[in-house]
Design a protein around this motif. Structure first.
Motif, PDB file in Angstrom:
ATOM      1  N   ILE A 251       0.837  -1.202   0.000  1.00 51.42           N
ATOM      2  CA  ILE A 251       0.000   0.000   0.000  1.00 51.42           C
ATOM      3  C   ILE A 251       0.871   1.250   0.000  1.00 51.42           C
ATOM      4  N   GLY A 252       1.999   1.210   0.725  1.00 56.72           N
ATOM      5  CA  GLY A 252       2.924   2.335   0.714  1.00 56.72           C
ATOM      6  C   GLY A 252       3.482   2.601  -0.681  1.00 56.72           C
ATOM      7  N   VAL A 253       3.856   1.527  -1.391  1.00 60.79           N
ATOM      8  CA  VAL A 253       4.356   1.667  -2.766  1.00 60.79           C
ATOM      9  C   VAL A 253       3.251   2.223  -3.669  1.00 60.79           C
ATOM     10  N   MET A 254       2.013   1.745  -3.455  1.00 60.89           N
ATOM     11  CA  MET A 254       0.891   2.247  -4.246  1.00 60.89           C
ATOM     12  C   MET A 254       0.688   3.750  -4.005  1.00 60.89           C
ATOM     13  N   LEU A 255       0.805   4.183  -2.740  1.00 62.22           N
ATOM     14  CA  LEU A 255       0.652   5.603  -2.421  1.00 62.22           C
ATOM     15  C   LEU A 255       1.775   6.433  -3.048  1.00 62.22           C
ATOM     16  N   LEU A 256       2.995   5.888  -3.060  1.00 63.99           N
ATOM     17  CA  LEU A 256       4.105   6.598  -3.691  1.00 63.99           C
ATOM     18  C   LEU A 256       3.855   6.763  -5.189  1.00 63.99           C
ATOM     19  N   ALA A 257       3.376   5.678  -5.823  1.00 65.95           N
ATOM     20  CA  ALA A 257       3.084   5.748  -7.257  1.00 65.95           C
ATOM     21  C   ALA A 257       1.946   6.729  -7.533  1.00 65.95           C
TER      22      ALA A 257
ATOM     23  N   ASN B  32      12.282  10.938 -21.352  1.00 60.84           N
ATOM     24  CA  ASN B  32      11.216  10.850 -22.354  1.00 60.84           C
ATOM     25  C   ASN B  32      10.284   9.671 -22.097  1.00 60.84           C
ATOM     26  N   ASP B  33      10.292   9.162 -20.874  1.00 63.37           N
ATOM     27  CA  ASP B  33       9.487   7.978 -20.550  1.00 63.37           C
ATOM     28  C   ASP B  33       8.023   8.311 -20.269  1.00 63.37           C
ATOM     29  N   GLY B  34       7.676   9.568 -20.219  1.00 66.59           N
ATOM     30  CA  GLY B  34       6.301   9.939 -19.906  1.00 66.59           C
ATOM     31  C   GLY B  34       6.073   9.999 -18.399  1.00 66.59           C
ATOM     32  N   GLU B  35       4.847  10.349 -18.007  1.00 67.44           N
ATOM     33  CA  GLU B  35       4.525  10.493 -16.591  1.00 67.44           C
ATOM     34  C   GLU B  35       4.447   9.142 -15.892  1.00 67.44           C
ATOM     35  N   VAL B  36       4.740   9.159 -14.610  1.00 71.19           N
ATOM     36  CA  VAL B  36       4.629   7.959 -13.781  1.00 71.19           C
ATOM     37  C   VAL B  36       3.158   7.561 -13.677  1.00 71.19           C
ATOM     38  N   GLY B  37       2.869   6.278 -13.876  1.00 77.01           N
ATOM     39  CA  GLY B  37       1.493   5.792 -13.803  1.00 77.01           C
ATOM     40  C   GLY B  37       1.114   5.355 -12.402  1.00 77.01           C
TER      41      GLY B  37
ATOM     42  N   GLY C 149       0.999   9.292  -5.612  1.00 74.13           N
ATOM     43  CA  GLY C 149       1.485  10.646  -5.358  1.00 74.13           C
ATOM     44  C   GLY C 149       2.353  11.157  -6.501  1.00 74.13           C
ATOM     45  N   SER C 150       3.197  10.271  -7.045  1.00 74.61           N
ATOM     46  CA  SER C 150       4.052  10.658  -8.172  1.00 74.61           C
ATOM     47  C   SER C 150       3.216  10.965  -9.409  1.00 74.61           C
ATOM     48  N   HIS C 151       2.155  10.181  -9.607  1.00 74.46           N
ATOM     49  CA  HIS C 151       1.279  10.403 -10.753  1.00 74.46           C
ATOM     50  C   HIS C 151       0.530  11.737 -10.620  1.00 74.46           C
ATOM     51  N   LEU C 152       0.015  12.006  -9.421  1.00 75.58           N
ATOM     52  CA  LEU C 152      -0.706  13.260  -9.195  1.00 75.58           C
ATOM     53  C   LEU C 152       0.214  14.471  -9.307  1.00 75.58           C
ATOM     54  N   ALA C 153       1.510  14.265  -9.010  1.00 77.22           N
ATOM     55  CA  ALA C 153       2.487  15.345  -9.124  1.00 77.22           C
ATOM     56  C   ALA C 153       3.063  15.434 -10.535  1.00 77.22           C
ATOM     57  N   HIS C 154       2.594  14.567 -11.439  1.00 75.25           N
ATOM     58  CA  HIS C 154       3.024  14.560 -12.841  1.00 75.25           C
ATOM     59  C   HIS C 154       4.536  14.365 -12.968  1.00 75.25           C
ATOM     60  N   PHE C 155       5.082  13.412 -12.173  1.00 73.35           N
ATOM     61  CA  PHE C 155       6.496  13.103 -12.281  1.00 73.35           C
ATOM     62  C   PHE C 155       6.769  12.476 -13.650  1.00 73.35           C
TER      63      PHE C 155
END
Length: 285
Positions: free
Chosen positions: A212-218, A230-235, A220-226
């Protein structure tokens, strides 16, 4: 109030209550792990306070839904060439919650496997107030996820446009939260007792919290548009996959515990044939 007795409102209430319970599973697991380190007489109090805090946070956020939605706006824009981001208030809260959950889960697993007791290092870490503080911090993160799910499910449009209206939608969401918390309070005690009595379930629960922690990190990264290069945004990680893996792991562990209680040796159908062949085989050559 009349809108609550319509079929659509009842369906929305039942659906949202079910989703709140599902989303609260990680909360109950964390409660069980944290409260299990307290004295026996303090454990029920910690669980009750933790779940009540979860309910209070969710209801407060519902009344401040405009502020919650404003947290989805970008705070700044970062462009370092190889790394780009547009963090929001919501993404920072969720990302921080993921880091906290990873730290807490890995630390607890280390203590259990190494045989270290936090009480030997400092009594404050095992105190009721410290446990409630940890529960409160994580409840803030879980509350944002819960409220955004509720807002997405219950329409606040005017009833003439097929919605429930602001007041009707707010009432449905508050009722769903209260009902789900009451149900979780009923089952939190037995779940905590079961988890604390079985070390393998404790490790499994902590492993779930890591997921769940890894899911939250992913998330959060997606919402922050990391984005990196050229790999695109984190999903994001689909929650359905996560909860399926959790329930499947629990099902396998329950089968394992049941087999241990039966104290019967499980043999395959061809095991007798294999044994006979081994007896007839001469290994001296």
């Amino acid at each position: 109030m009349e809108i609550l007795f319509t079929p659509n409102a009842l369906i929305a209430l039942l659906t949202l209550t079910f989703l709140e319970i599902i989303l609260g599973i990680d909360n109950i697991v964390f409660l069980s792990i944290v409260s299990g380190k307290l004295k026996a007489e303090d454990q029920p109090k910690a669980r009750r306070i933790g779940l009540l805090l979860a309910m209070v946070f969710r209801i407060i956020l519902l009344f401040g839904i405009t502020w919650v939605l404003s947290l989805q706006e970008s705070l700044t824009h970062i462009d370092w060439g190889f790394f780009k981001a547009s963090p929001t208030g919501q993404s920072l809260i969720i990302f921080g919650g993921g880091l906290f959950l990873l730290y807490k889960s890995v630390t607890e697993i280390h203590h259990k496997l190494e045989g270290e007791e936090e009480g030997e290092k400092g009594k404050a870490s095992n105190g009721l107030s410290a446990a409630i503080l940890q529960i409160a911090l994580l409840n803030i993160v879980f509350s944002f996820d819960s409220i955004l799910t509720a807002v997405g499910l219950v329409s606040m449009k005017d009833p003439a446009q097929g919605g429930f209206g602001y007041e009707g939608a707010l009432l449905i969401m508050i009722l769903a939260i209260i009902i789900s918390i009451i149900i979780m309070m009923i089952f939190a005690g037995p779940v905590s007792k079961f988890v604390n009595e079985h070390p393998t379930i404790q490790i499994l629960g902590l492993s779930f919290l890591i997921l769940i922690g890894v899911m939250l990190l992913a998330e959060g990264s997606h919402l922050a548009h990391f984005s990196f290069g050229n790999d695109g945004e984190v999903g994001t990680i689909p929650k359905g996959y996560l909860y399926f893996s959790i329930f499947f792991s629990l099902f396998v562990e329950f089968l394992n515990l049941k087999m241990k209680k039966s104290k019967k040796t499980v043999q395959l159908h061809n095991s007798e044939i294999v044994d006979d062949k081994l007896k007839d085989t001469d290994f001296t050559n």
